[in-house]
Design a protein around this motif. Structure first.
Motif, PDB file in Angstrom:
ATOM      1  N   ASP A 291     -10.219  83.938  13.699  1.00  0.00           N
ATOM      2  CA  ASP A 291     -11.702  84.511  13.928  1.00  0.00           C
ATOM      3  C   ASP A 291     -12.177  85.762  13.160  1.00  0.00           C
ATOM      4  OD1 ASP A 291     -14.197  84.914  14.942  1.00  0.00           O
ATOM      5  OD2 ASP A 291     -13.261  85.293  17.104  1.00  0.00           O
ATOM      6  N   ALA A 292     -11.369  86.611  13.111  1.00  0.00           N
ATOM      7  CA  ALA A 292     -11.487  88.155  12.381  1.00  0.00           C
ATOM      8  C   ALA A 292     -11.519  87.653  10.811  1.00  0.00           C
ATOM      9  CB  ALA A 292     -10.345  89.049  12.488  1.00  0.00           C
TER      10      ALA A 292
ATOM     11  N   ALA B 264     -16.973  89.361  16.100  1.00  0.00           N
ATOM     12  CA  ALA B 264     -16.133  88.497  15.004  1.00  0.00           C
ATOM     13  C   ALA B 264     -14.777  88.005  15.633  1.00  0.00           C
ATOM     14  CB  ALA B 264     -16.100  89.004  13.669  1.00  0.00           C
TER      15      ALA B 264
ATOM     16  N   SER C 193     -16.883  79.995  10.946  1.00  0.00           N
ATOM     17  CA  SER C 193     -18.053  80.776  10.995  1.00  0.00           C
ATOM     18  C   SER C 193     -18.968  80.144  10.056  1.00  0.00           C
ATOM     19  CB  SER C 193     -17.737  82.275  10.328  1.00  0.00           C
ATOM     20  OG  SER C 193     -17.332  83.045  11.493  1.00  0.00           O
TER      21      SER C 193
ATOM     22  N   THR D 203     -14.783  85.690   9.557  1.00  0.00           N
ATOM     23  CA  THR D 203     -15.762  86.641   9.056  1.00  0.00           C
ATOM     24  C   THR D 203     -15.452  87.354   7.939  1.00  0.00           C
ATOM     25  OG1 THR D 203     -16.078  86.847  11.667  1.00  0.00           O
ATOM     26  CG2 THR D 203     -17.074  88.665  10.429  1.00  0.00           C
TER      27      THR D 203
END
Ligand code: AMP
Ligand code: MG
Length: 297
Positions: A250-251, A138, A207, A254
Protein backbone atom coordinates in the motif's frame (compact mmCIF):
# COMPACT_ATOMS: atom_id res chain seq x y z
CA UNK A 1 -13.45 2.88 2.19
CA UNK A 2 -15.35 -0.28 1.31
CA UNK A 3 -14.03 -3.62 2.47
CA UNK A 4 -14.94 -6.99 1.00
CA UNK A 5 -14.15 -10.27 2.75
CA UNK A 6 -14.10 -13.67 1.06
CA UNK A 7 -13.34 -16.77 3.07
CA UNK A 8 -13.64 -20.52 3.12
CA UNK A 9 -15.50 -22.17 6.00
CA UNK A 10 -17.00 -25.54 6.88
CA UNK A 11 -20.55 -24.19 6.81
CA UNK A 12 -22.51 -20.97 6.44
CA UNK A 13 -22.87 -20.41 10.15
CA UNK A 14 -19.16 -20.53 10.95
CA UNK A 15 -18.49 -18.50 7.79
CA UNK A 16 -20.78 -15.74 9.03
CA UNK A 17 -19.12 -15.82 12.42
CA UNK A 18 -15.66 -15.38 10.83
CA UNK A 19 -16.96 -12.53 8.68
CA UNK A 20 -18.35 -10.78 11.75
CA UNK A 21 -14.99 -11.15 13.50
CA UNK A 22 -13.18 -9.75 10.46
CA UNK A 23 -15.52 -6.75 10.32
CA UNK A 24 -15.08 -6.11 14.04
CA UNK A 25 -11.31 -6.07 13.52
CA UNK A 26 -11.61 -3.51 10.69
CA UNK A 27 -13.79 -1.31 12.88
CA UNK A 28 -11.34 -1.58 15.76
CA UNK A 29 -8.45 -0.50 13.51
CA UNK A 30 -10.49 2.37 12.12
CA UNK A 31 -11.20 3.66 15.63
CA UNK A 32 -7.49 3.50 16.37
CA UNK A 33 -5.94 5.08 13.28
CA UNK A 34 -8.60 7.19 11.55
CA UNK A 35 -7.87 10.90 11.09
CA UNK A 36 -11.62 11.53 10.75
CA UNK A 37 -12.51 10.20 14.19
CA UNK A 38 -11.62 12.90 16.75
CA UNK A 39 -11.36 10.22 19.45
CA UNK A 40 -8.71 8.13 17.63
CA UNK A 41 -5.13 8.03 18.85
CA UNK A 42 -4.07 9.56 15.54
CA UNK A 43 -6.31 12.59 16.13
CA UNK A 44 -5.00 12.97 19.68
CA UNK A 45 -1.40 13.00 18.42
CA UNK A 46 -2.30 15.57 15.74
CA UNK A 47 -4.15 17.82 18.18
CA UNK A 48 -1.11 17.91 20.45
CA UNK A 49 1.30 18.84 17.64
CA UNK A 50 3.66 21.53 18.89
CA UNK A 51 2.29 21.10 22.41
CA UNK A 52 3.22 17.79 24.02
CA UNK A 53 3.97 14.13 23.33
CA UNK A 54 1.01 11.74 23.45
CA UNK A 55 1.22 8.23 24.89
CA UNK A 56 -0.32 5.75 22.49
CA UNK A 57 -0.96 2.01 22.28
CA UNK A 58 1.88 -0.30 21.27
CA UNK A 59 -0.05 -0.96 18.08
CA UNK A 60 -0.18 2.66 16.93
CA UNK A 61 3.38 3.29 18.08
CA UNK A 62 4.67 0.37 16.00
CA UNK A 63 2.57 1.37 12.98
CA UNK A 64 4.08 4.87 13.08
CA UNK A 65 7.54 3.36 13.51
CA UNK A 66 7.07 1.23 10.38
CA UNK A 67 5.45 4.09 8.47
CA UNK A 68 8.42 6.29 9.33
CA UNK A 69 10.79 3.55 8.13
CA UNK A 70 8.93 3.27 4.81
CA UNK A 71 9.00 7.07 4.50
CA UNK A 72 12.78 6.88 4.82
CA UNK A 73 13.01 3.92 2.41
CA UNK A 74 11.10 5.87 -0.26
CA UNK A 75 13.08 9.03 0.47
CA UNK A 76 9.85 10.76 1.49
CA UNK A 77 7.83 9.94 -1.64
CA UNK A 78 5.53 8.23 0.84
CA UNK A 79 5.55 10.45 3.92
CA UNK A 80 3.47 9.62 7.00
CA UNK A 81 3.33 13.40 7.73
CA UNK A 82 2.06 14.43 4.26
CA UNK A 83 -1.32 15.25 5.86
CA UNK A 84 -0.66 18.91 6.66
CA UNK A 85 -1.53 19.58 2.99
CA UNK A 86 -4.80 17.61 3.27
CA UNK A 87 -7.08 20.62 3.89
CA UNK A 88 -5.84 22.34 0.71
CA UNK A 89 -6.93 19.76 -1.83
CA UNK A 90 -10.25 17.99 -2.32
CA UNK A 91 -10.51 15.30 -4.94
CA UNK A 92 -14.14 15.06 -6.00
CA UNK A 93 -13.73 15.23 -9.75
CA UNK A 94 -14.41 18.97 -9.83
CA UNK A 95 -12.54 21.76 -11.64
CA UNK A 96 -10.67 24.03 -9.24
CA UNK A 97 -8.59 27.18 -9.48
CA UNK A 98 -5.03 26.46 -8.31
CA UNK A 99 -4.56 27.23 -4.61
CA UNK A 100 -2.25 30.09 -3.64
CA UNK A 101 1.35 28.88 -3.84
CA UNK A 102 2.22 30.53 -0.52
CA UNK A 103 -0.46 28.44 1.22
CA UNK A 104 1.01 25.31 -0.31
CA UNK A 105 4.55 26.28 0.66
CA UNK A 106 3.45 26.89 4.27
CA UNK A 107 1.92 23.44 4.58
CA UNK A 108 4.83 21.71 2.82
CA UNK A 109 7.07 23.24 5.46
CA UNK A 110 5.20 21.17 8.08
CA UNK A 111 5.86 17.89 6.25
CA UNK A 112 8.83 15.81 7.33
CA UNK A 113 8.77 12.26 8.67
CA UNK A 114 12.26 12.89 10.14
CA UNK A 115 10.73 15.33 12.61
CA UNK A 116 8.35 12.81 14.19
CA UNK A 117 9.69 11.99 17.66
CA UNK A 118 9.06 8.46 18.84
CA UNK A 119 9.92 7.67 22.42
CA UNK A 120 10.13 3.88 22.87
CA UNK A 121 10.40 4.07 26.68
CA UNK A 122 6.91 5.49 27.22
CA UNK A 123 5.47 4.77 23.73
CA UNK A 124 4.79 8.42 23.10
CA UNK A 125 4.66 10.29 19.81
CA UNK A 126 5.45 13.97 19.48
CA UNK A 127 4.94 16.14 16.42
CA UNK A 128 7.18 19.07 17.29
CA UNK A 129 5.52 21.76 15.15
CA UNK A 130 1.98 23.10 15.37
CA UNK A 131 0.08 22.14 12.22
CA UNK A 132 2.07 18.91 11.69
CA UNK A 133 -0.10 15.85 11.14
CA UNK A 134 0.29 12.15 10.68
CA UNK A 135 -2.16 10.27 8.47
CA UNK A 136 -2.57 6.70 7.32
CA UNK A 137 -4.53 7.26 4.10
CA UNK A 138 -1.82 5.56 2.07
CA UNK A 139 -1.01 2.63 4.34
CA UNK A 140 -3.95 2.03 6.71
CA UNK A 141 -6.10 -0.02 4.34
CA UNK A 142 -3.18 -2.34 3.69
CA UNK A 143 -2.48 -2.60 7.41
CA UNK A 144 -6.11 -3.50 8.08
CA UNK A 145 -6.07 -6.10 5.30
CA UNK A 146 -2.97 -7.77 6.81
CA UNK A 147 -4.48 -7.74 10.30
CA UNK A 148 -7.78 -9.30 9.22
CA UNK A 149 -5.91 -11.94 7.26
CA UNK A 150 -3.76 -12.93 10.25
CA UNK A 151 -6.73 -12.87 12.60
CA UNK A 152 -8.71 -15.23 10.38
CA UNK A 153 -5.70 -17.45 9.77
CA UNK A 154 -5.18 -17.72 13.52
CA UNK A 155 -8.81 -18.80 13.86
CA UNK A 156 -8.21 -21.63 11.44
CA UNK A 157 -9.63 -20.13 8.24
CA UNK A 158 -7.37 -21.66 5.62
CA UNK A 159 -8.28 -19.60 2.58
CA UNK A 160 -9.59 -16.15 1.84
CA UNK A 161 -9.17 -12.68 0.43
CA UNK A 162 -9.46 -9.38 2.22
CA UNK A 163 -10.14 -6.60 -0.25
CA UNK A 164 -9.71 -3.20 1.34
CA UNK A 165 -10.88 -0.93 -1.50
CA UNK A 166 -8.34 -2.35 -3.91
CA UNK A 167 -5.78 -3.44 -1.36
CA UNK A 168 -5.90 -7.21 -1.43
CA UNK A 169 -4.40 -9.71 0.94
CA UNK A 170 -4.97 -13.35 0.06
CA UNK A 171 -4.08 -16.70 1.52
CA UNK A 172 -4.72 -20.35 0.72
CA UNK A 173 -6.54 -21.44 -2.43
CA UNK A 174 -10.12 -21.60 -3.69
CA UNK A 175 -12.29 -24.55 -2.56
CA UNK A 176 -11.59 -26.34 -5.87
CA UNK A 177 -7.85 -26.10 -5.24
CA UNK A 178 -7.30 -23.39 -7.86
CA UNK A 179 -5.34 -20.27 -6.86
CA UNK A 180 -7.25 -17.07 -6.16
CA UNK A 181 -7.26 -14.79 -9.20
CA UNK A 182 -6.88 -11.05 -8.93
CA UNK A 183 -8.05 -8.81 -11.76
CA UNK A 184 -6.34 -5.50 -12.47
CA UNK A 185 -8.79 -2.78 -13.45
CA UNK A 186 -8.22 -0.72 -16.56
CA UNK A 187 -7.80 2.83 -15.19
CA UNK A 188 -9.31 4.26 -18.37
CA UNK A 189 -12.40 2.10 -18.08
CA UNK A 190 -12.86 0.92 -14.57
CA UNK A 191 -15.50 -1.66 -15.48
CA UNK A 192 -12.88 -3.57 -17.45
CA UNK A 193 -10.14 -5.83 -16.17
CA UNK A 194 -6.95 -5.83 -18.26
CA UNK A 195 -5.05 -8.65 -16.60
CA UNK A 196 -5.59 -11.55 -14.21
CA UNK A 197 -2.97 -12.79 -11.79
CA UNK A 198 -3.02 -15.88 -9.59
CA UNK A 199 -2.05 -15.04 -6.02
CA UNK A 200 -1.23 -17.12 -3.02
CA UNK A 201 -0.11 -15.75 0.30
CA UNK A 202 0.67 -12.37 -1.13
CA UNK A 203 -0.78 -8.92 -1.26
CA UNK A 204 -1.74 -6.92 -4.33
CA UNK A 205 -2.47 -3.24 -4.01
CA UNK A 206 -3.58 -0.76 -6.63
CA UNK A 207 -3.54 3.01 -6.35
CA UNK A 208 -5.33 4.74 -9.18
CA UNK A 209 -6.23 8.29 -10.10
CA UNK A 210 -9.64 7.25 -11.45
CA UNK A 211 -11.45 7.31 -8.15
CA UNK A 212 -10.38 10.53 -6.50
CA UNK A 213 -9.10 13.33 -8.71
CA UNK A 214 -9.56 16.99 -9.58
CA UNK A 215 -9.22 19.08 -12.71
CA UNK A 216 -6.97 22.13 -12.80
CA UNK A 217 -5.95 24.12 -15.87
CA UNK A 218 -7.62 21.48 -18.07
CA UNK A 219 -5.49 18.69 -16.60
CA UNK A 220 -6.45 15.79 -14.40
CA UNK A 221 -4.69 15.24 -11.08
CA UNK A 222 -5.03 12.18 -8.83
CA UNK A 223 -5.26 12.20 -5.05
CA UNK A 224 -1.62 11.44 -4.29
CA UNK A 225 0.46 14.39 -3.21
CA UNK A 226 4.15 14.88 -3.84
CA UNK A 227 5.26 15.72 -0.28
CA UNK A 228 8.22 17.72 -1.60
CA UNK A 229 6.05 20.15 -3.62
CA UNK A 230 2.61 19.91 -2.01
CA UNK A 231 1.06 19.43 -5.48
CA UNK A 232 -0.63 16.28 -6.77
CA UNK A 233 1.81 13.87 -8.42
CA UNK A 234 1.55 13.53 -12.19
CA UNK A 235 2.58 11.11 -14.91
CA UNK A 236 1.28 7.83 -13.44
CA UNK A 237 -2.43 6.97 -13.59
CA UNK A 238 -2.34 3.55 -11.99
CA UNK A 239 0.11 1.64 -9.92
CA UNK A 240 -0.16 -1.96 -8.74
CA UNK A 241 2.30 -3.42 -6.28
CA UNK A 242 2.77 -7.09 -5.36
CA UNK A 243 4.45 -7.73 -2.02
CA UNK A 244 4.36 -10.20 0.86
CA UNK A 245 2.38 -7.73 3.02
CA UNK A 246 -0.42 -5.36 2.03
CA UNK A 247 0.87 -2.67 4.38
CA UNK A 248 4.16 -2.40 2.51
CA UNK A 249 2.48 -2.76 -0.89
CA UNK A 250 0.00 0.00 0.00
CA UNK A 251 2.67 2.49 1.02
CA UNK A 252 4.85 1.60 -1.97
CA UNK A 253 1.99 1.98 -4.45
CA UNK A 254 1.51 5.52 -3.20
CA UNK A 255 5.26 6.21 -3.28
CA UNK A 256 5.57 4.98 -6.88
CA UNK A 257 2.99 7.52 -8.01
CA UNK A 258 5.25 10.23 -6.67
CA UNK A 259 8.53 8.67 -7.87
CA UNK A 260 7.20 8.25 -11.41
CA UNK A 261 7.84 5.45 -13.90
CA UNK A 262 11.60 5.48 -14.23
CA UNK A 263 12.65 6.19 -10.64
CA UNK A 264 9.80 4.07 -9.31
CA UNK A 265 10.76 0.94 -11.25
CA UNK A 266 14.46 1.42 -10.52
CA UNK A 267 13.52 1.52 -6.84
CA UNK A 268 11.21 -1.52 -6.95
CA UNK A 269 13.81 -3.56 -8.79
CA UNK A 270 16.12 -3.26 -5.77
CA UNK A 271 13.50 -4.61 -3.33
CA UNK A 272 13.26 -8.35 -2.69
CA UNK A 273 9.83 -9.94 -3.27
CA UNK A 274 8.28 -6.72 -4.56
CA UNK A 275 6.93 -6.24 -8.07
CA UNK A 276 4.98 -3.46 -9.71
CA UNK A 277 2.98 -2.55 -12.80
CA UNK A 278 2.61 1.14 -13.59
CA UNK A 279 0.46 2.79 -16.23
CA UNK A 280 1.52 6.19 -17.51
CA UNK A 281 -0.83 8.99 -18.54
CA UNK A 282 -0.70 7.81 -22.14
CA UNK A 283 -1.98 4.37 -21.19
CA UNK A 284 1.40 2.68 -21.58
CA UNK A 285 2.29 -0.19 -19.26
CA UNK A 286 5.60 -0.43 -17.43
CA UNK A 287 6.57 -3.31 -15.16
CA UNK A 288 9.35 -4.31 -12.81
CA UNK A 289 11.89 -6.86 -13.95
CA UNK A 290 9.98 -10.05 -12.99
CA UNK A 291 6.80 -9.17 -14.91
CA UNK A 292 6.30 -9.16 -18.64
CA UNK A 293 3.61 -6.88 -20.01
CA UNK A 294 2.19 -5.82 -23.34
CA UNK A 295 2.86 -2.22 -24.26
CA UNK A 296 -0.55 -0.63 -23.77
CA UNK A 297 -3.96 -1.29 -22.27
P1 AMP B 1 -3.66 5.27 -1.68
O1 AMP B 1 -5.09 5.20 -2.06
O2 AMP B 1 -3.18 4.14 -0.89
O3 AMP B 1 -2.77 5.58 -2.82
O4 AMP B 1 -3.52 6.47 -0.67
C1 AMP B 1 -3.85 7.76 -1.04
C2 AMP B 1 -4.15 8.54 0.21
O5 AMP B 1 -2.94 8.65 0.96
C3 AMP B 1 -4.59 9.95 -0.07
O6 AMP B 1 -5.97 10.03 -0.13
C4 AMP B 1 -4.03 10.69 1.12
O7 AMP B 1 -4.86 10.50 2.25
C5 AMP B 1 -2.73 9.95 1.42
N1 AMP B 1 -1.54 10.46 0.70
C6 AMP B 1 -1.50 11.18 -0.45
N2 AMP B 1 -0.24 11.41 -0.84
C7 AMP B 1 0.56 10.82 0.10
C8 AMP B 1 1.97 10.71 0.26
N3 AMP B 1 2.82 11.21 -0.64
N4 AMP B 1 2.44 10.04 1.34
C9 AMP B 1 1.59 9.49 2.26
N5 AMP B 1 0.26 9.57 2.16
C10 AMP B 1 -0.27 10.21 1.09
MG1 MG C 1 -1.30 3.32 -0.69
Amino acid sequence: SDFELTLIAEDAQSGKQFLAEGIAEIERIERLISSWDPASETSQVNRMAGVAPVKVSDELFELVQRAKAISRLTDGAFDVTYASVDPIWTFRGETITPPDSSIIAASVAKIGFQKVLLNPSDKSIFLPEKGMKIGFGAIGKGYAADKVKSLLQAKGVNGGIVNASGDLSAWGVQPDGQPWQVGLVNPKNKNKVFAWFPINDRAVVTSGDYERYLLMGGKRYGHIINPKTGYPAQGVISCTVFAPKAELADALATALFVLGIENGLYFVNQLPEVDAILIDDEGKLHASKNIEVDETI
